[in-house]
Design a protein around this motif. Structure first.
Motif, mmCIF file in Angstrom:
data_model
loop_
_atom_site.group_PDB
_atom_site.id
_atom_site.type_symbol
_atom_site.label_atom_id
_atom_site.label_comp_id
_atom_site.label_asym_id
_atom_site.label_seq_id
_atom_site.Cartn_x
_atom_site.Cartn_y
_atom_site.Cartn_z
ATOM 1 N N PRO A 24 -34.920 13.409 -85.673
ATOM 2 C CA PRO A 24 -34.356 14.574 -86.373
ATOM 3 C C PRO A 24 -34.091 15.741 -85.428
ATOM 4 O O PRO A 24 -34.895 16.017 -84.525
ATOM 5 C CB PRO A 24 -35.437 14.920 -87.396
ATOM 6 N N VAL A 25 -32.962 16.408 -85.633
ATOM 7 C CA VAL A 25 -32.510 17.482 -84.746
ATOM 8 C C VAL A 25 -32.347 18.776 -85.543
ATOM 9 O O VAL A 25 -31.718 18.786 -86.608
ATOM 10 C CB VAL A 25 -31.166 17.106 -84.088
ATOM 11 N N ALA A 26 -32.921 19.859 -85.020
ATOM 12 C CA ALA A 26 -32.637 21.194 -85.549
ATOM 13 C C ALA A 26 -31.354 21.671 -84.879
ATOM 14 O O ALA A 26 -31.346 21.929 -83.675
ATOM 15 C CB ALA A 26 -33.794 22.142 -85.239
ATOM 16 N N PRO A 27 -30.245 21.744 -85.621
ATOM 17 C CA PRO A 27 -28.947 21.929 -84.972
ATOM 18 C C PRO A 27 -28.658 23.368 -84.571
ATOM 19 O O PRO A 27 -29.102 24.315 -85.213
ATOM 20 C CB PRO A 27 -27.958 21.480 -86.052
ATOM 21 N N PHE A 28 -27.906 23.509 -83.503
ATOM 22 C CA PHE A 28 -27.269 24.773 -83.171
ATOM 23 C C PHE A 28 -26.002 24.915 -84.014
ATOM 24 O O PHE A 28 -25.558 23.952 -84.636
ATOM 25 C CB PHE A 28 -26.903 24.808 -81.684
ATOM 26 N N SER A 29 -25.416 26.101 -83.993
ATOM 27 C CA SER A 29 -24.166 26.346 -84.703
ATOM 28 C C SER A 29 -23.146 26.975 -83.772
ATOM 29 O O SER A 29 -23.498 27.619 -82.775
ATOM 30 C CB SER A 29 -24.391 27.273 -85.903
ATOM 31 N N LEU A 30 -21.869 26.784 -84.121
ATOM 32 C CA LEU A 30 -20.754 27.405 -83.417
ATOM 33 C C LEU A 30 -20.095 28.408 -84.343
ATOM 34 O O LEU A 30 -19.843 28.108 -85.515
ATOM 35 C CB LEU A 30 -19.726 26.351 -83.019
ATOM 36 N N ASN A 31 -19.779 29.578 -83.810
ATOM 37 C CA ASN A 31 -19.157 30.628 -84.605
ATOM 38 C C ASN A 31 -17.812 31.013 -84.008
ATOM 39 O O ASN A 31 -17.751 31.513 -82.881
ATOM 40 C CB ASN A 31 -20.065 31.859 -84.650
ATOM 41 N N PHE A 32 -16.730 30.762 -84.772
ATOM 42 C CA PHE A 32 -15.395 31.234 -84.398
ATOM 43 C C PHE A 32 -15.091 32.428 -85.291
ATOM 44 O O PHE A 32 -14.551 32.293 -86.376
ATOM 45 C CB PHE A 32 -14.348 30.144 -84.620
ATOM 46 N N GLY A 33 -15.490 33.623 -84.846
ATOM 47 C CA GLY A 33 -15.333 34.795 -85.703
ATOM 48 C C GLY A 33 -16.191 34.636 -86.946
ATOM 49 O O GLY A 33 -17.410 34.459 -86.867
ATOM 50 N N PRO A 55 -7.578 32.094 -80.841
ATOM 51 C CA PRO A 55 -7.694 33.241 -79.931
ATOM 52 C C PRO A 55 -9.115 33.797 -79.851
ATOM 53 O O PRO A 55 -9.447 34.534 -78.924
ATOM 54 C CB PRO A 55 -6.740 34.279 -80.544
ATOM 55 N N VAL A 56 -9.952 33.449 -80.825
ATOM 56 C CA VAL A 56 -11.338 33.922 -80.841
ATOM 57 C C VAL A 56 -12.213 32.944 -80.059
ATOM 58 O O VAL A 56 -12.257 31.756 -80.379
ATOM 59 C CB VAL A 56 -11.873 34.042 -82.290
ATOM 60 N N HIS A 57 -12.875 33.428 -79.000
ATOM 61 C CA HIS A 57 -13.778 32.552 -78.258
ATOM 62 C C HIS A 57 -15.062 32.372 -79.050
ATOM 63 O O HIS A 57 -15.653 33.338 -79.530
ATOM 64 C CB HIS A 57 -14.101 33.134 -76.885
ATOM 65 N N PRO A 58 -15.520 31.134 -79.217
ATOM 66 C CA PRO A 58 -16.700 30.894 -80.048
ATOM 67 C C PRO A 58 -17.986 31.344 -79.365
ATOM 68 O O PRO A 58 -18.085 31.399 -78.135
ATOM 69 C CB PRO A 58 -16.691 29.376 -80.223
ATOM 70 N N THR A 59 -18.959 31.652 -80.194
ATOM 71 C CA THR A 59 -20.324 31.877 -79.722
ATOM 72 C C THR A 59 -21.209 30.798 -80.330
ATOM 73 O O THR A 59 -20.817 30.129 -81.288
ATOM 74 C CB THR A 59 -20.831 33.259 -80.152
ATOM 75 N N SER A 60 -22.380 30.637 -79.765
ATOM 76 C CA SER A 60 -23.317 29.652 -80.304
ATOM 77 C C SER A 60 -24.536 30.354 -80.873
ATOM 78 O O SER A 60 -24.903 31.451 -80.429
ATOM 79 C CB SER A 60 -23.738 28.648 -79.225
ATOM 80 N N SER A 61 -25.160 29.719 -81.864
ATOM 81 C CA SER A 61 -26.362 30.257 -82.490
ATOM 82 C C SER A 61 -27.464 29.209 -82.433
ATOM 83 O O SER A 61 -27.213 28.024 -82.661
ATOM 84 C CB SER A 61 -26.102 30.624 -83.960
ATOM 85 N N GLN A 62 -28.663 29.655 -82.131
ATOM 86 C CA GLN A 62 -29.818 28.763 -82.097
ATOM 87 C C GLN A 62 -30.164 28.291 -83.501
ATOM 88 O O GLN A 62 -29.711 28.867 -84.493
ATOM 89 C CB GLN A 62 -31.010 29.512 -81.503
ATOM 90 N N PRO A 63 -30.967 27.226 -83.621
ATOM 91 C CA PRO A 63 -31.414 26.803 -84.954
ATOM 92 C C PRO A 63 -32.218 27.915 -85.628
ATOM 93 O O PRO A 63 -32.896 28.705 -84.958
ATOM 94 C CB PRO A 63 -32.313 25.594 -84.656
ATOM 95 N N THR A 64 -32.143 27.977 -86.934
ATOM 96 C CA THR A 64 -32.975 28.912 -87.688
ATOM 97 C C THR A 64 -34.354 28.292 -87.899
ATOM 98 O O THR A 64 -34.531 27.076 -87.758
ATOM 99 C CB THR A 64 -32.358 29.200 -89.063
ATOM 100 N N PRO A 65 -35.357 29.108 -88.260
ATOM 101 C CA PRO A 65 -36.652 28.530 -88.617
ATOM 102 C C PRO A 65 -36.535 27.487 -89.738
ATOM 103 O O PRO A 65 -37.235 26.464 -89.701
ATOM 104 C CB PRO A 65 -37.459 29.745 -89.061
ATOM 105 N N GLN A 66 -35.617 27.709 -90.688
ATOM 106 C CA GLN A 66 -35.430 26.730 -91.751
ATOM 107 C C GLN A 66 -34.861 25.425 -91.198
ATOM 108 O O GLN A 66 -35.239 24.331 -91.642
ATOM 109 C CB GLN A 66 -34.510 27.287 -92.838
ATOM 110 N N ASP A 67 -33.951 25.508 -90.224
ATOM 111 C CA ASP A 67 -33.433 24.300 -89.582
ATOM 112 C C ASP A 67 -34.565 23.496 -88.961
ATOM 113 O O ASP A 67 -34.620 22.262 -89.072
ATOM 114 C CB ASP A 67 -32.414 24.659 -88.493
#
Length: 289
Positions: A24-33, A55-67
């Protein structure tokens, strides 16, 4: 053997089909705006299209505690097993902190959190060590010993085609990126043993040169002729990993090799064309005991 514990990890993992990486993996997320994808909701090909057309460069987000709590439950909740959670280096992400916070979300499940102090294919080697111990009915203490020994003998090296994506993500200055682009420099990067953060150990003036530089780093670390295990990584060009394998084969017998595409969240920071390898000598530590 009946397992005495279960294993979970986070999205810093690049999983290999030939290793025990299906945990099982606690996933990261990608944010395009305002648009967000969990890493399992976007393919590498879809990411490349977004990088080219959005045109929007994505950022990444770490897993949440719930993840993380969800990953704990998936790993050991059903059988009531303690969980060994292996996190990406805390120097590269806040995932370790989220894993700690998840204890309050799932307070009844015993969790041991271990910082791998690495990422990607090298993290995959440690997950394999932990899962191998679980599969064999070994104790959690034995698993941690195998994981630490695996870390001690494994090195991760990678290169990228352009510094532009590091610049966009704020991980390298504009002047550095521009200078590197003008000189066509390809960095050779590893995870520093002391800081567990990225450090530059070399550079080349062409992508082919960087491929050879990666192979040379492996030989410099382990000595020519040493049998190796290799976890090879590639971005948009699968053949890059084949070329790297052939270059390393010229100097080393290969005990095991596997291939994995860099996952979308990590690919955001490297850019589409990336190449890497996790290397370790001979058999697994527990097979030599």
């Amino acid at each position: 053997m009946t397992p005495l514990f279960a294993v979970a990890t986070d999205g810093g993992l690049d999983a290999f089909a030939g290793l025990l990486n299906a945990v099982p993996v606690a996933p990261f997320s990608l944010n395009f705006g305002s648009k967000t994808y969990r890493m399992d909701e976007i393919t590498r090909e879809e990411l490349y299209r977004e990088l080219q057309g959005n045109p929007v460069h994505p950022t990444s987000s770490q897993p949440t505690p719930q993840d993380w709590a969800t990953a704990y439950a998936a790993a050991g909740g059903g059988a009531g097993l303690p969980v060994l959670a292996l996190t990406i280096s805390a120097a590269l992400s806040g995932s370790r902190n989220a894993a700690e916070q998840a204890r309050t979300v799932a307070p009844d499940l015993p969790v041991t959190i271990h910082d791998t102090r690495t990422i990607s294919a090298a993290q995959a080697f440690q997950v394999h060590a932990a899962a191998s111990a679980a599969q064999r009915g070994e104790t959690l203490d034995t698993a941690l010993d195998w994981v630490r020994r695996t870390h001690e003998e494994t090195e991760l090296y990678f290169t990228i085609e352009t510094l532009e994506y590091l610049r966009r993500g704020g991980r390298i200055g504009r002047v550095q990126a521009t200078l590197g682009g003008l000189l066509n420099l390809k960095p050779v990067i590893t995870v520093d043993r002391q800081t567990a953060a990225y450090t530059n150990v070399g550079r080349a003036r062409s992508y082919k040169g960087a491929t050879l530089a990666l192979a040379a780093q492996v030989t410099a670390r382990y000595g020519e002729g040493t049998p190796l295990r290799l976890g090879l990584l590639y971005g948009s060009v699968r053949e890059d990993a084949d070329a790297l394998l052939e270059a390393i084969k010229e100097r080393h017998p290969i005990v095991w090799s596997g291939f994995a595409g860099v996952n979308p969240v990590l690919n955001v920071h490297t850019g589409p064309r990336a190449l890497g390898v996790a290397a370790a000598p001979g058999k697994w530590a527990w097979e030599r005991s």
